[in-house]
Design a protein around this motif. Structure first.
Motif, PDB file in Angstrom:
ATOM      1  N   VAL A   1       0.838  -1.203   0.000  1.00 44.21           N
ATOM      2  CA  VAL A   1       0.000   0.000   0.000  1.00 44.21           C
ATOM      3  C   VAL A   1       0.871   1.250   0.000  1.00 44.21           C
ATOM      4  CG1 VAL A   1      -1.606   1.373   1.383  1.00 44.21           C
ATOM      5  CG2 VAL A   1      -2.023  -1.067   1.050  1.00 44.21           C
ATOM      6  N   LEU A   2       1.882   1.285   0.863  1.00 43.65           N
ATOM      7  CA  LEU A   2       2.732   2.473   0.969  1.00 43.65           C
ATOM      8  C   LEU A   2       3.538   2.706  -0.303  1.00 43.65           C
ATOM      9  CD1 LEU A   2       4.007   2.142   4.648  1.00 43.65           C
ATOM     10  CD2 LEU A   2       2.215   3.657   3.761  1.00 43.65           C
ATOM     11  N   LEU A   3       4.080   1.642  -0.871  1.00 43.13           N
ATOM     12  CA  LEU A   3       4.870   1.790  -2.093  1.00 43.13           C
ATOM     13  C   LEU A   3       3.992   2.221  -3.264  1.00 43.13           C
ATOM     14  CD1 LEU A   3       7.268  -1.288  -1.831  1.00 43.13           C
ATOM     15  CD2 LEU A   3       7.894   1.130  -1.656  1.00 43.13           C
ATOM     16  N   ALA A   4       2.797   1.629  -3.369  1.00 43.15           N
ATOM     17  CA  ALA A   4       1.893   2.014  -4.451  1.00 43.15           C
ATOM     18  C   ALA A   4       1.450   3.466  -4.278  1.00 43.15           C
ATOM     19  CB  ALA A   4       0.684   1.076  -4.487  1.00 43.15           C
TER      20      ALA A   4
ATOM     21  N   VAL B   1       7.083  -0.181 -18.626  1.00 39.35           N
ATOM     22  CA  VAL B   1       6.392   0.939 -19.266  1.00 39.35           C
ATOM     23  C   VAL B   1       6.227   2.095 -18.290  1.00 39.35           C
ATOM     24  CG1 VAL B   1       4.230   1.674 -20.340  1.00 39.35           C
ATOM     25  CG2 VAL B   1       5.215  -0.568 -20.902  1.00 39.35           C
ATOM     26  N   MET B   2       5.800   1.792 -17.057  1.00 41.84           N
ATOM     27  CA  MET B   2       5.577   2.849 -16.080  1.00 41.84           C
ATOM     28  C   MET B   2       6.886   3.510 -15.652  1.00 41.84           C
ATOM     29  SD  MET B   2       2.574   1.081 -13.797  1.00 41.84           S
ATOM     30  CE  MET B   2       2.353   2.520 -12.738  1.00 41.84           C
ATOM     31  N   MET B   3       7.957   2.740 -15.520  1.00 38.43           N
ATOM     32  CA  MET B   3       9.248   3.340 -15.166  1.00 38.43           C
ATOM     33  C   MET B   3       9.742   4.261 -16.273  1.00 38.43           C
ATOM     34  SD  MET B   3      11.411   0.509 -12.989  1.00 38.43           S
ATOM     35  CE  MET B   3      11.244  -0.839 -14.137  1.00 38.43           C
ATOM     36  N   PHE B   4       9.513   3.864 -17.516  1.00 37.67           N
ATOM     37  CA  PHE B   4       9.871   4.757 -18.622  1.00 37.67           C
ATOM     38  C   PHE B   4       9.068   6.041 -18.542  1.00 37.67           C
ATOM     39  CE2 PHE B   4       9.000   6.276 -22.959  1.00 37.67           C
ATOM     40  CZ  PHE B   4      10.298   6.599 -23.353  1.00 37.67           C
TER      41      PHE B   4
ATOM     42  N   SER C   1       8.188   8.516  -7.182  1.00 34.55           N
ATOM     43  CA  SER C   1       7.376   7.541  -7.916  1.00 34.55           C
ATOM     44  C   SER C   1       8.250   6.486  -8.578  1.00 34.55           C
ATOM     45  CB  SER C   1       6.524   8.250  -8.974  1.00 34.55           C
ATOM     46  OG  SER C   1       5.553   9.078  -8.395  1.00 34.55           O
ATOM     47  N   LEU C   2       9.326   6.918  -9.190  1.00 29.93           N
ATOM     48  CA  LEU C   2      10.222   5.989  -9.871  1.00 29.93           C
ATOM     49  C   LEU C   2      10.869   5.019  -8.886  1.00 29.93           C
ATOM     50  CD1 LEU C   2      11.643   5.087 -12.457  1.00 29.93           C
ATOM     51  CD2 LEU C   2      13.314   6.902 -12.093  1.00 29.93           C
ATOM     52  N   LEU C   3      11.325   5.514  -7.751  1.00 28.70           N
ATOM     53  CA  LEU C   3      11.961   4.653  -6.751  1.00 28.70           C
ATOM     54  C   LEU C   3      10.967   3.628  -6.182  1.00 28.70           C
ATOM     55  CD1 LEU C   3      14.136   7.282  -4.837  1.00 28.70           C
ATOM     56  CD2 LEU C   3      14.906   5.583  -6.509  1.00 28.70           C
ATOM     57  N   CYS C   4       9.728   4.052  -5.964  1.00 25.98           N
ATOM     58  CA  CYS C   4       8.715   3.122  -5.458  1.00 25.98           C
ATOM     59  C   CYS C   4       8.388   2.050  -6.489  1.00 25.98           C
ATOM     60  CB  CYS C   4       7.460   3.871  -5.056  1.00 25.98           C
ATOM     61  SG  CYS C   4       7.652   4.888  -3.578  1.00 25.98           S
TER      62      CYS C   4
ATOM     63  N   LEU D   1      10.469   0.798  -8.584  1.00 27.35           N
ATOM     64  CA  LEU D   1      11.590  -0.144  -8.548  1.00 27.35           C
ATOM     65  C   LEU D   1      11.441  -1.169  -7.431  1.00 27.35           C
ATOM     66  CD1 LEU D   1      14.549   2.336  -9.201  1.00 27.35           C
ATOM     67  CD2 LEU D   1      13.787   0.503 -10.731  1.00 27.35           C
ATOM     68  N   ALA D   2      10.757  -0.789  -6.347  1.00 30.35           N
ATOM     69  CA  ALA D   2      10.615  -1.678  -5.196  1.00 30.35           C
ATOM     70  C   ALA D   2       9.400  -2.596  -5.289  1.00 30.35           C
ATOM     71  CB  ALA D   2      10.532  -0.851  -3.911  1.00 30.35           C
ATOM     72  N   LEU D   3       8.540  -2.393  -6.284  1.00 30.83           N
ATOM     73  CA  LEU D   3       7.338  -3.212  -6.423  1.00 30.83           C
ATOM     74  C   LEU D   3       7.542  -4.304  -7.468  1.00 30.83           C
ATOM     75  CD1 LEU D   3       4.626  -0.402  -6.290  1.00 30.83           C
ATOM     76  CD2 LEU D   3       4.847  -2.305  -4.674  1.00 30.83           C
ATOM     77  N   PRO D   4       6.806  -5.417  -7.360  1.00 28.97           N
ATOM     78  CA  PRO D   4       6.983  -6.512  -8.313  1.00 28.97           C
ATOM     79  C   PRO D   4       6.220  -6.277  -9.612  1.00 28.97           C
ATOM     80  CG  PRO D   4       5.309  -7.108  -6.716  1.00 28.97           C
ATOM     81  CD  PRO D   4       5.850  -5.763  -6.277  1.00 28.97           C
TER      82      PRO D   4
END
Length: 439
Positions: free
Chosen positions: A236-239, A306-309, A411-414, A416-419
């Motif tokens: 929840v926190l990462l999203a 796609v989202m990281m880009f 946003s980008l760092l979070c 990276l931490a999600l699957p």
């Protein structure tokens, strides 16, 4: 499936129209109707503060309607949240001004905005869960994008409505013209309910409900929110972190840019309101197109790449938006908002589907809704306010770009931490040749 996707996306567009017209009115006229002060820029700040209240209430709405959606049904939750949004919008259009009833006017407006926020907490993510649970597994990103596209389309409808209103004389707009887009919310409510009237409950929820009924006598079902926090609190926190930079940027472009571009110098650019609203429509159209393109691509490449880009692209875009718009012409503002909206559209397209896939179906609407709207509070809810104060404190709009870029890095760092959540792409099946060897 086309009818289900249309019902989810079109309903969300209508809902976001109701939510967004408040932001447009807050940026353009509420400082003259409800929040009258001796300083017009500070009156705009107060108006934008009440805009943020909708975001503050949204997590509570996500908890309430998430519980209903996870226990009573996705469709049931959507009907209630949509009705609350439409009725509160019409009530805003009927409110007397500060000049007529004094402080009661802004107090009532704020109360109705709180209802807006509660309803928003149940509608957008609820519609995304509804669409993705109906969708084929390999097309979830695309079907989720129809809900994502509802946000820019709803904002386009809101800006378009105000573009027509602004054709009236200035005194007419402030006296009663601004009410027309809000009163249209009654029509929006009827149309939205009609569009969704015959759409069935999702197969996944029906299966889940049947299984829950079979074991109901053994143990009471735990609250979805309690399950989410106990088992997926980190997710929840990462999203929520993913959504911070996204919503901060998009609402800085949709709401704050209107006030910045039209306010008098030295705080603003002093541009005419009508052309600026039309420029915003152009940027939102680009945002909608990028939503669909990036979401469809996420079905092939995965959500995270796609989202990281999109997040990485949005950082330099945020840094460029205010230097470009600061040139002080309608054309420069147009270039700035098209750049900003196009970049964030890549990040936003797969987001609803990604959030829904992060959580098991028993807690999906509660988990995805809470994550999305927590990020919305810290991002889009306060970004117009922060941008307003940055310019008041520093006198330099470029600093707003640094603020937005910093949140996009979060946003980008979070991310990276999600699957990754998209189904693994299946390899092409081998076909035996005439001699029996695979080809």
């Amino acid at each position: 499936m086309a009818r289900i996707a249309f019902a989810a996306g079109f309903g969300t567009a209508l809902e976001f129209y109701d939510f967004a017209i408040y932001g447009t009115a807050a940026a353009l006229v509420f400082n003259q109707v409800f929040f009258v002060t001796g300083d017009a820029w500070f009156g705009t700040f107060i108006s934008l503060a009440t805009f943020a209240i909708g975001f503050l209430m949204a997590p509570l709405g996500a908890v309430l309607f998430g519980w209903l959606g996870d226990r009573r049904g996705r469709r049931y939750s959507l009907v209630l949240s949509f009705s609350a949004m439409g009725l509160s919008t019409v009530a805003m259009g009927l409110l007397p001004s500060y000049a007529v009833v004094g402080a009661l006017a802004p107090i009532t407006l704020i109360a109705l905005r709180m209802v807006h926020g509660l309803a928003r907490g149940g509608e957008n993510v609820g519609a995304a869960v509804f669409a993705t649970e109906h969708a084929p597994e390999h097309r979830r990103g695309l079907y989720g994008s129809f809900v994502a596209m509802g946000s820019p389309i709803g904002a386009m409808m809101a800006n378009g409505a105000f573009a027509l209103v602004l054709l009236m004389p200035e005194d007419t707009v402030v006296t009663w013209g601004w009410r027309l887009p809000f009163l249209v919310g009654g029509v929006v409510l009827v149309v939205g309910l009609w569009v969704r009237r015959n759409v069935a409950e999702t197969p996944e929820f029906q299966e889940m409900a049947a299984q829950a009924a079979a074991v109901a006598d053994r143990a009471p079902a735990p609250l979805p929110l309690a399950q989410v926090l106990r088992t997926n609190g980190r997710t929840v926190l990462l999203a929520a972190g993913v959504n911070i930079g996204l919503t901060a940027s998009t609402f800085a472009l949709t709401t704050f840019m209107l006030s910045y571009a039209t306010a008098a110098a030295p705080e603003g650019l002093g541009l005419p309101r009508g052309p600026v609203v039309l420029v915003s429509l152009l940027g939102l159209a680009c945002h909608a197109l990028m939503n669909v393109a990036s979401a469809a691509l996420s079905d092939r490449l995965g959500r995270r790449p796609v989202m990281m880009f999109g997040a990485a692209l949005s950082v330099p875009a945020a840094l460029a938006v205010f230097p470009l718009s600061g040139q002080g012409t309608v054309g420069s503002v147009a270039l700035a908002v098209v750049l900003g909206f196009s970049a964030t559209g890549v990040l936003f397209g797969p987001l609803y589907c990604f959030f829904a896939e992060l959580f098991p179906r028993e807690q999906r609407q509660s988990g995805a809704g809470l994550a999305y709207h927590l990020g919305g509070v810290l991002g889009g809810g306060i970004s117009p306010l922060v941008a307003n104060r940055i310019i008041s404190g520093t006198g330099d709009a470029w600093n707003v770009g640094y603020y937005l870029a910093g949140l996009l890095v979060v946003s980008l760092l979070c991310l990276l931490a999600l699957p990754e959540t998209a189904p693994v792409r299946r390899t092409r099946p081998t076909v035996p040749s005439k001699d029996g060897a695979p080809v």
